[in-house]
Design an enzyme around this catalytic site. Structure first.
Site, PDB file in Angstrom:
ATOM      1  N   SER A  10       4.528  -1.209   4.225  1.00 38.12           N
ATOM      2  CA  SER A  10       4.700  -2.547   4.806  1.00 38.12           C
ATOM      3  C   SER A  10       4.917  -3.558   3.689  1.00 38.12           C
ATOM      4  CB  SER A  10       3.458  -2.961   5.590  1.00 38.12           C
ATOM      5  OG  SER A  10       3.202  -2.047   6.612  1.00 38.12           O
ATOM      6  N   GLU A  59      -9.954  -1.515   4.746  1.00 38.43           N
ATOM      7  CA  GLU A  59      -8.809  -1.790   5.611  1.00 38.43           C
ATOM      8  C   GLU A  59      -9.237  -1.788   7.085  1.00 38.43           C
ATOM      9  OE1 GLU A  59      -5.493   0.915   5.204  1.00 38.43           O
ATOM     10  OE2 GLU A  59      -4.205  -0.365   6.423  1.00 38.43           O
ATOM     11  N   GLN A  75       0.837  -1.204   0.000  1.00 38.57           N
ATOM     12  CA  GLN A  75       0.000   0.000   0.000  1.00 38.57           C
ATOM     13  C   GLN A  75       0.874   1.257   0.000  1.00 38.57           C
ATOM     14  OE1 GLN A  75      -2.210   0.260   3.640  1.00 38.57           O
ATOM     15  NE2 GLN A  75      -3.717   1.670   2.816  1.00 38.57           N
ATOM     16  N   GLY A  76       0.778   2.049  -1.049  1.00 39.45           N
ATOM     17  CA  GLY A  76       1.572   3.276  -1.143  1.00 39.45           C
ATOM     18  C   GLY A  76       0.718   4.499  -0.888  1.00 39.45           C
ATOM     19  N   SER A  87       1.071   6.583   2.584  1.00 41.25           N
ATOM     20  CA  SER A  87       1.753   7.574   3.433  1.00 41.25           C
ATOM     21  C   SER A  87       3.014   8.126   2.770  1.00 41.25           C
ATOM     22  CB  SER A  87       2.155   6.932   4.757  1.00 41.25           C
ATOM     23  OG  SER A  87       1.053   6.317   5.346  1.00 41.25           O
TER      24      SER A  87
HETATM   25  C1  LIG Z   1       2.510  -0.945  11.569  1.00 37.21           C
HETATM   26  C2  LIG Z   1       2.237   0.118  10.548  1.00 37.21           C
HETATM   27  C3  LIG Z   1       2.089  -0.245   9.212  1.00 37.21           C
HETATM   28  C4  LIG Z   1       1.891   0.739   8.247  1.00 37.21           C
HETATM   29  N1  LIG Z   1       1.802   0.350   6.933  1.00 37.21           N
HETATM   30  C5  LIG Z   1       1.613   1.276   5.979  1.00 37.21           C
HETATM   31  C6  LIG Z   1       1.553   0.893   4.606  1.00 37.21           C
HETATM   32  O1  LIG Z   1       1.701  -0.286   4.260  1.00 37.21           O
HETATM   33  N2  LIG Z   1       1.375   1.855   3.677  1.00 37.21           N
HETATM   34  C7  LIG Z   1       1.215   3.152   4.010  1.00 37.21           C
HETATM   35  O2  LIG Z   1       0.996   3.970   3.112  1.00 37.21           O
HETATM   36  N3  LIG Z   1       1.289   3.578   5.298  1.00 37.21           N
HETATM   37  C8  LIG Z   1       1.490   2.652   6.293  1.00 37.21           C
HETATM   38  N4  LIG Z   1       1.578   3.042   7.610  1.00 37.21           N
HETATM   39  C9  LIG Z   1       1.581   4.477   7.928  1.00 37.21           C
HETATM   40  C10 LIG Z   1       0.319   4.943   8.628  1.00 37.21           C
HETATM   41  O3  LIG Z   1      -0.768   4.989   7.740  1.00 37.21           O
HETATM   42  C11 LIG Z   1       0.629   6.349   9.201  1.00 37.21           C
HETATM   43  O4  LIG Z   1       1.657   6.198  10.170  1.00 37.21           O
HETATM   44  C12 LIG Z   1      -0.590   6.960   9.847  1.00 37.21           C
HETATM   45  O5  LIG Z   1      -1.555   7.290   8.889  1.00 37.21           O
HETATM   46  C13 LIG Z   1      -0.229   8.243  10.650  1.00 37.21           C
HETATM   47  O6  LIG Z   1       0.494   9.120   9.873  1.00 37.21           O
HETATM   48  P1  LIG Z   1       1.880   9.722  10.370  1.00 37.21           P
HETATM   49  O7  LIG Z   1       2.742   8.592  10.846  1.00 37.21           O
HETATM   50  O8  LIG Z   1       2.425  10.596   9.284  1.00 37.21           O
HETATM   51  O9  LIG Z   1       1.546  10.590  11.652  1.00 37.21           O
HETATM   52  P2  LIG Z   1       0.938  12.066  11.678  1.00 37.21           P
HETATM   53  O10 LIG Z   1      -0.167  12.165  10.684  1.00 37.21           O
HETATM   54  O11 LIG Z   1       2.076  13.031  11.554  1.00 37.21           O
HETATM   55  O12 LIG Z   1       0.328  12.136  13.126  1.00 37.21           O
HETATM   56  C14 LIG Z   1       1.111  12.408  14.281  1.00 37.21           C
HETATM   57  C15 LIG Z   1       0.169  12.513  15.482  1.00 37.21           C
HETATM   58  O13 LIG Z   1      -0.741  13.610  15.289  1.00 37.21           O
HETATM   59  C16 LIG Z   1      -2.085  13.171  15.410  1.00 37.21           C
HETATM   60  N5  LIG Z   1      -2.942  13.881  14.456  1.00 37.21           N
HETATM   61  C17 LIG Z   1      -2.692  14.114  13.162  1.00 37.21           C
HETATM   62  N6  LIG Z   1      -3.714  14.779  12.585  1.00 37.21           N
HETATM   63  C18 LIG Z   1      -4.653  14.952  13.558  1.00 37.21           C
HETATM   64  C19 LIG Z   1      -5.942  15.557  13.594  1.00 37.21           C
HETATM   65  N7  LIG Z   1      -6.474  16.114  12.485  1.00 37.21           N
HETATM   66  N8  LIG Z   1      -6.630  15.561  14.771  1.00 37.21           N
HETATM   67  C20 LIG Z   1      -6.087  14.987  15.900  1.00 37.21           C
HETATM   68  N9  LIG Z   1      -4.855  14.399  15.916  1.00 37.21           N
HETATM   69  C21 LIG Z   1      -4.152  14.376  14.779  1.00 37.21           C
HETATM   70  C22 LIG Z   1      -2.049  11.691  15.056  1.00 37.21           C
HETATM   71  O14 LIG Z   1      -3.144  11.002  15.637  1.00 37.21           O
HETATM   72  C23 LIG Z   1      -0.707  11.274  15.660  1.00 37.21           C
HETATM   73  O15 LIG Z   1      -0.859  11.008  17.037  1.00 37.21           O
HETATM   74  C24 LIG Z   1       1.799   2.107   8.606  1.00 37.21           C
HETATM   75  C25 LIG Z   1       1.951   2.477   9.953  1.00 37.21           C
HETATM   76  C26 LIG Z   1       2.177   1.504  10.907  1.00 37.21           C
HETATM   77  C27 LIG Z   1       2.366   1.937  12.343  1.00 37.21           C
END
Ligand SMILES: Cc1cc2nc3c(=O)[nH]c(=O)nc-3n(C[C@H](O)[C@H](O)[C@H](O)COP(=O)(O)OP(=O)(O)OC[C@H]3O[C@@H](n4cnc5c(N)ncnc54)[C@H](O)[C@@H]3O)c2cc1C
Length: 308
Positions: free
Chosen positions: A66, A149, A31-32, A34
């Site tokens: 992932s 998902e 999945q692409g 993030s």
């Molecule tokens: C085990 C695992 C597998 C993953 N696999 C994939 C994958 O295969 N493909 C892929 O594309 N991505 C994947 N991800 C990424 C995942 O989708 C992102 O980590 C997730 O969407 C959060 O984005 P971020 O890490 O950029 O955090 P951020 O968006 O920067 O968030 C940081 C913090 O701010 C909070 N926050 C952000 N916006 C708001 C809001 N509007 N209101 C309140 N709080 C807020 C969040 O809740 C979090 O606590 C994976 C993540 C994990 C942990």
């Protein structure tokens, strides 16, 4: 996730080509979504795609992909109309991974594994028809995918989590803590949550049988199971006390069946599971994001301020 999405939105040709290969395991997808600057705020994505001589040409970077190193296809959210409003100029493309325009770099995690990756697109190519729904319709495809998902484990989760609570009860007994009021109280709450998950699962299954696809209400179960898992594994680690400092490296216990005699109830497996449980409240949209979705689209509360 992608199989279910194509079943609903794919062209006949996409269904004919991709679905049997997903079922046979010939194709493995990742999945692409993030990017370094676009996680919760997916509409902020900057990976670009443009049509050149009947092919999409893609430039940009994804992160946290992932299993990208074992996959041979990736579904990628790309910006195809940079002039359009941020949710509108996006397309979901289906892209073969094994090509010179794609570079994958592993990221090592605190749990020890490295199934995470950075995925770089540098003039990567895919055929014009490898697009879901159509050009600049990617937001609709992404929302449907996220519903799948968040909702597709709802019916099977109670089995895994029920087995895990059984192990937790066994652990409390082993450690001589099953008579402790506070521990008993937490065990009952954990058990009760697995029963609630069962009924959430039945509701989703019933919806499937009626032809419904998990939508925004899938956030209820995603939020519920992931927060459950965090507090439940936390209790496991508390029961272990200082033994929780044991080395890690075992397979998380959630992946064993309840009746598997070889399944571990060791400190290492509980600690690994506890660390992995934190990620459940992040992937597929964080708990905060699920609460926003529920507040706005289920409870009808005012929308939070967002960038235009
Ligand atoms: C085990 C695992 C597998 C993953 N696999 C994939 C994958 O295969 N493909 C892929 O594309 N991505 C994947 N991800 C990424 C995942 O989708 C992102 O980590 C997730 O969407 C959060 O984005 P971020 O890490 O950029 O955090 P951020 O968006 O920067 O968030 C940081 C913090 O701010 C909070 N926050 C952000 N916006 C708001 C809001 N509007 N209101 C309140 N709080 C807020 C969040 O809740 C979090 O606590 C994976 C993540 C994990 C942990």
């Amino acid at each position: 996730m992608i199989g279910n999405l194509l079943l609903r939105f794919g062209t006949d040709e996409q269904k004919r080509h991709f679905l049997p290969r997903i079922v046979s395991g010939e194709d493995k997808w990742c999945q692409g979504f993030s990017e370094p600057g676009a996680g919760s705020d997916l509409a902020g994505l900057r990976t670009r795609a443009r049509l050149v001589d009947g092919e999409w040409v893609i430039d940009g970077q994804k992160i946290w992909t992932s299993d990208a190193r074992t996959a041979n296809w990736i579904f990628v959210m790309t910006r195809t109309d940079p002039e359009a409003q941020r949710h509108k100029g996006i397309s979901m493309l289906l892209v073969p991974i094994d090509q010179p325009g794609i570079t994958i770099r592993p990221i090592r995690t605190m749990v020890g594994g490295s199934s995470f990756n950075e995925t770089f697109f540098d003039g990567a190519r895919t055929a014009e028809e490898n697009i879901v729904i159509g050009p600049n319709q990617g937001w609709q495809a992404a929302m449907a995918l996220l519903g799948l998902e968040r909702g597709d484990e709802v019916a099977t989760n109670p089995i895994f989590f029920g087995a895990e609570v059984d192990r937790l009860i066994a652990l409390a007994k082993e450690r001589g803590r099953s008579g402790d009021d506070k521990v008993r109280n937490e065990l009952v709450k954990a058990y009760t949550r697995t029963q609630i998950m069962r009924y959430l699962g039945f509701r989703t299954l019933t919806g499937w049988l009626k032809g419904e696809v998990p939508g925004r209400d899938a956030s209820v179960s995603k939020l519920f199971w992931s927060e459950h898992h965090k507090v439940t594994t936390d209790l496991g680690v508390s029961l272990l006390g200082a033994d929780a400092l044991a080395p890690t490296g075992r397979k998380p216990i959630r992946h064993y069946r309840a009746d598997d005699p070889g399944a571990p109830n060791s400190s290492a497996s509980w600690v690994d599971t506890w660390m992995a449980a934190i990620s459940g409240t992040i992937y597929a949209g964080t708990s905060q994001v699920q609460r926003n979705i529920l507040a706005e689209s289920v409870l009808g509360l005012p929308k939070e301020a967002r960038p235009k």
